[in-house]
Design a protein around this motif. Structure first.
Motif, mmCIF file in Angstrom:
data_model
loop_
_atom_site.group_PDB
_atom_site.id
_atom_site.type_symbol
_atom_site.label_atom_id
_atom_site.label_comp_id
_atom_site.label_asym_id
_atom_site.label_seq_id
_atom_site.Cartn_x
_atom_site.Cartn_y
_atom_site.Cartn_z
ATOM 1 N N CYS A 20 9.695 -40.640 -33.073
ATOM 2 C CA CYS A 20 10.779 -39.796 -33.119
ATOM 3 C C CYS A 20 10.329 -39.060 -34.470
ATOM 4 C CB CYS A 20 11.974 -40.439 -33.321
ATOM 5 S SG CYS A 20 12.516 -41.230 -31.641
ATOM 6 N N GLN A 21 9.869 -39.954 -35.519
ATOM 7 C CA GLN A 21 9.309 -39.216 -36.537
ATOM 8 C C GLN A 21 8.323 -38.246 -36.601
ATOM 9 O OE1 GLN A 21 7.727 -41.886 -39.649
ATOM 10 N NE2 GLN A 21 9.077 -40.854 -41.313
ATOM 11 N N ARG A 22 7.587 -38.370 -35.617
ATOM 12 C CA ARG A 22 6.349 -37.347 -35.518
ATOM 13 C C ARG A 22 6.949 -36.168 -34.795
ATOM 14 N NH1 ARG A 22 2.511 -41.895 -33.498
ATOM 15 N NH2 ARG A 22 1.986 -42.975 -35.450
ATOM 16 N N LEU A 23 7.708 -36.444 -33.844
ATOM 17 C CA LEU A 23 8.275 -35.205 -33.254
ATOM 18 C C LEU A 23 9.022 -34.674 -34.000
ATOM 19 C CD1 LEU A 23 9.007 -36.804 -29.616
ATOM 20 C CD2 LEU A 23 7.405 -35.006 -30.244
ATOM 21 N N ALA A 24 10.139 -35.017 -34.927
ATOM 22 C CA ALA A 24 10.792 -34.425 -35.772
ATOM 23 C C ALA A 24 10.056 -33.801 -36.729
ATOM 24 C CB ALA A 24 12.017 -35.222 -36.423
ATOM 25 N N ALA A 25 8.954 -34.094 -37.064
ATOM 26 C CA ALA A 25 8.250 -33.474 -38.123
ATOM 27 C C ALA A 25 7.695 -32.027 -38.000
ATOM 28 C CB ALA A 25 6.912 -34.482 -38.434
ATOM 29 N N SER A 40 19.432 -26.534 -28.235
ATOM 30 C CA SER A 40 20.470 -27.499 -28.559
ATOM 31 C C SER A 40 21.686 -26.528 -28.088
ATOM 32 C CB SER A 40 20.355 -27.991 -30.070
ATOM 33 O OG SER A 40 21.328 -28.929 -30.014
ATOM 34 N N LYS A 41 22.106 -25.520 -28.862
ATOM 35 C CA LYS A 41 23.287 -24.689 -28.782
ATOM 36 C C LYS A 41 23.590 -24.240 -27.352
ATOM 37 C CE LYS A 41 24.356 -24.423 -32.913
ATOM 38 N NZ LYS A 41 25.211 -25.369 -33.457
ATOM 39 N N VAL A 147 13.761 -32.113 -25.373
ATOM 40 C CA VAL A 147 12.909 -32.203 -26.618
ATOM 41 C C VAL A 147 13.628 -32.183 -27.930
ATOM 42 C CG1 VAL A 147 10.969 -30.975 -27.780
ATOM 43 C CG2 VAL A 147 10.920 -31.670 -25.462
ATOM 44 N N SER A 148 14.450 -31.084 -27.816
ATOM 45 C CA SER A 148 15.524 -30.435 -28.936
ATOM 46 C C SER A 148 16.140 -31.827 -29.626
ATOM 47 C CB SER A 148 16.267 -29.498 -28.821
ATOM 48 O OG SER A 148 17.559 -29.734 -27.964
ATOM 49 N N ARG A 149 16.668 -32.697 -28.641
ATOM 50 C CA ARG A 149 17.532 -33.743 -29.139
ATOM 51 C C ARG A 149 16.499 -34.759 -30.004
ATOM 52 N NH1 ARG A 149 21.125 -31.358 -29.600
ATOM 53 N NH2 ARG A 149 22.576 -33.284 -29.719
ATOM 54 N N HIS A 155 18.327 -37.913 -31.494
ATOM 55 C CA HIS A 155 18.291 -38.761 -30.490
ATOM 56 C C HIS A 155 16.795 -39.600 -30.346
ATOM 57 C CE1 HIS A 155 22.056 -38.316 -28.224
ATOM 58 N NE2 HIS A 155 21.869 -36.933 -28.552
ATOM 59 N N TYR A 156 16.772 -40.597 -30.157
ATOM 60 C CA TYR A 156 15.576 -41.294 -29.725
ATOM 61 C C TYR A 156 15.143 -41.032 -28.248
ATOM 62 C CZ TYR A 156 16.675 -44.941 -33.313
ATOM 63 O OH TYR A 156 16.967 -45.303 -34.538
ATOM 64 N N ILE A 157 13.612 -41.156 -28.196
ATOM 65 C CA ILE A 157 13.338 -40.884 -26.716
ATOM 66 C C ILE A 157 13.931 -41.682 -25.794
ATOM 67 C CG2 ILE A 157 11.024 -41.044 -25.509
ATOM 68 C CD1 ILE A 157 9.779 -40.556 -28.245
ATOM 69 N N SER A 158 14.253 -42.831 -26.006
ATOM 70 C CA SER A 158 15.164 -43.567 -24.770
ATOM 71 C C SER A 158 16.348 -43.081 -24.665
ATOM 72 C CB SER A 158 14.934 -45.018 -25.048
ATOM 73 O OG SER A 158 15.548 -45.388 -26.499
ATOM 74 N N ASP A 159 17.131 -42.569 -25.539
ATOM 75 C CA ASP A 159 18.407 -41.921 -25.378
ATOM 76 C C ASP A 159 18.295 -40.850 -24.248
ATOM 77 O OD1 ASP A 159 19.306 -43.508 -27.314
ATOM 78 O OD2 ASP A 159 19.141 -41.796 -28.953
#
Length: 179
Positions: A20-25, A40-41, A147-149, A155-159
């Motif tokens: 999640c950290q890598r994707l959010a980066a 997301s919107k 992907v935006s989540r 969100h986590y990937i499992s979410d």
């Protein structure tokens, strides 16, 4: 007393947060961040309301019936989502881990499941059954919403995977009711 998430989430959180950290980066890049925010919107409600309202114009007959079916299916999904989310109480990644930035305001404290993804997959499944020619335009939007989540730190990937599974299940369950 603060609600406690099931122990399985604590283990999943530890497994998933590096990904999640890598994707959010990647959201440090302004064009990508703008794309994620737009997705997301769109996944909040506008695209789904437009899809519901478009049904009568997309179908020669039965369009109003499909619009009602899509709307009722969405309401069932919202009720199920809220029930699950308020019972399982998994905190969002940016709350649990300081290394994950939140790039969009969260509506609440809990992340499981992803409601945006649930609705995106649910509507894509309904569209696949009734208006499959729309899928080439809708599927990239669905993927971007999912992907935006994670990319926005919400969100986590499992979410997201759980939201997709729930949305798919609700849509499949509702299809026999569409007539």
């Amino acid at each position: 007393m603060k609600p406690r998430a099931p122990a399985v989430f604590e283990r999943l959180d530890l497994l998933e947060w590096p990904y999640c950290q890598r994707l959010a980066a990647f959201s440090i890049h302004r064009p990508w961040l703008a794309t994620l925010r737009l997705a997301s919107k769109a996944g909040d409600w506008p695209i789904w309301v437009a899809l519901i309202l478009a049904q009568p114009g997309l179908h020669d007959s039965g369009g109003w019936h499909l619009a009602a079916h899509y709307g009722l299916t969405a309401l069932v999904a919202i009720a199920f989502y809220r029930l699950v989310k308020t019972r399982l109480c998994r905190e969002r990644p940016f709350i649990t881990f300081s290394g994950i930035a939140c790039r969009e305001p969260a509506r609440d404290r809990y992340s499981f499941p992803s409601g945006h993804t649930m609705h995106a997959v649910m509507f894509a499944t309904l569209v696949a059954a009734h208006t499959p020619w729309l899928l080439p335009w809708l599927l990239p939007v669905v993927a971007l919403i999912a992907v935006s989540r994670v990319g926005l730190g919400l969100h986590y990937i499992s979410d997201v995977l759980a939201g997709a599974a729930i949305g798919y299940g609700i849509a499949l369950t509702s299809l026999p009711l569409a007539g």
